[in-house]
Design an enzyme around this catalytic site. Structure first.
Site, PDB file in Angstrom:
ATOM      1  N   GLU A  72      -9.856  -9.741  -7.718  1.00  0.00           N
ATOM      2  CA  GLU A  72      -8.829  -8.710  -7.573  1.00  0.00           C
ATOM      3  C   GLU A  72      -7.725  -8.845  -8.629  1.00  0.00           C
ATOM      4  O   GLU A  72      -7.235  -7.843  -9.148  1.00  0.00           O
ATOM      5  CB  GLU A  72      -8.253  -8.757  -6.150  1.00  0.00           C
ATOM      6  N   TYR A 130     -12.512  -2.167  -3.096  1.00  0.00           N
ATOM      7  CA  TYR A 130     -12.959  -2.159  -1.701  1.00  0.00           C
ATOM      8  C   TYR A 130     -14.485  -2.049  -1.580  1.00  0.00           C
ATOM      9  O   TYR A 130     -14.994  -1.582  -0.556  1.00  0.00           O
ATOM     10  CB  TYR A 130     -12.276  -1.017  -0.938  1.00  0.00           C
ATOM     11  N   LYS A 156       0.835  -1.203   0.000  1.00  0.00           N
ATOM     12  CA  LYS A 156       0.000   0.000   0.000  1.00  0.00           C
ATOM     13  C   LYS A 156       0.875   1.262   0.000  1.00  0.00           C
ATOM     14  O   LYS A 156       2.097   1.188   0.199  1.00  0.00           O
ATOM     15  CB  LYS A 156      -0.921  -0.053   1.221  1.00  0.00           C
ATOM     16  N   ASN A 211      -1.701  -0.010   7.228  1.00  0.00           N
ATOM     17  CA  ASN A 211      -1.225  -1.352   7.573  1.00  0.00           C
ATOM     18  C   ASN A 211      -0.459  -2.046   6.443  1.00  0.00           C
ATOM     19  O   ASN A 211      -0.348  -3.267   6.411  1.00  0.00           O
ATOM     20  CB  ASN A 211      -2.368  -2.210   8.118  1.00  0.00           C
ATOM     21  N   HIS A 264      -1.979  -5.341   1.350  1.00  0.00           N
ATOM     22  CA  HIS A 264      -3.282  -5.975   1.097  1.00  0.00           C
ATOM     23  C   HIS A 264      -3.038  -7.384   0.595  1.00  0.00           C
ATOM     24  O   HIS A 264      -2.097  -7.628  -0.161  1.00  0.00           O
ATOM     25  CB  HIS A 264      -4.073  -5.202   0.032  1.00  0.00           C
TER      26      HIS A 264
END
Ligand code: IDP
Ligand code: MG
Length: 151
Positions: free
Chosen positions: A128, A51, A11, A114, A117
């Site tokens: 995805e 998302y 990310k 975080n 993914h």
């Protein structure tokens, strides 16, 4: 064996902090095979699609602006039970609760930052992967190291 492909993405915070190499190396060292990789900026529409399951939640808007705020390193990894193996390498969603030794547990502090993914099921992996890669971008090749990873 159950060979799976899964979608992983460093990310924007991982990219900005210079942790792409550190993160990718953890998957490589484990034995996962790189099938595709792309350094890219996610468009808002793609982020909303990716998302979609979180639409309406309190953190949704900040999640979309976070994931579109800087480039990401998108990849497809392959291996035996790759989806759960990669989720275990990532650690829990909240880095403060994630076990030491995991990417989030070792490198992160906040749920909203975080670092990584990873797909959570075969269905999301397929969805995805097709959202971020064209079929011809997935490399089919023999990796000689596999003879020394899989018995
Ligand atoms: P996962 O990434 O471990 O699969 P999900 O529950 O699918 O976790 O949430 C997707 C992403 O949304 C998380 O990785 C995180 O970036 C963000 N997120 C989830 N819950 C929160 C929250 O409570 N606050 C801020 N961001 C959140
Ligand atoms: Mg998720």
């Amino acid at each position: 064996m159950a060979i799976e492909q899964t979608y992983l993405m460093v990310k924007p915070d991982g990219v900005q902090r210079g942790l792409c190499g550190e993160i990718v190396s953890r998957f490589e060292r484990k034995g996962l095979k790189i099938v595709a990789m792309k350094f890219t900026a996610i468009k808002k529409e793609t982020a909303e699609n990716h998302y979609g399951e979180h639409k309406g939640k309190g953190f949704y808007n900040s999640l979309i602006s976070y994931i579109t705020s800087a480039p990401v390193l998108a990849m497809v990894l392959e291996g035996d039970n790759a989806i759960s193996v990669c989720r275990n390498l990532m650690g829990k969603t909240n880095p403060q609760e994630a076990a030491l030794g995991t990417i989030r547990g070792d490198l992160g502090m906040m749920t909203g930052m975080n670092l990584i993914h990873g797909s959570d099921s075969p269905e999301s992996a397929a969805r995805e992967i097709s959202l971020f890669f064209r079929p011809e971008e997935l490399m089919i090749y023999k990796r000689t190291a596999d003879d020394w990873i899989y018995e």
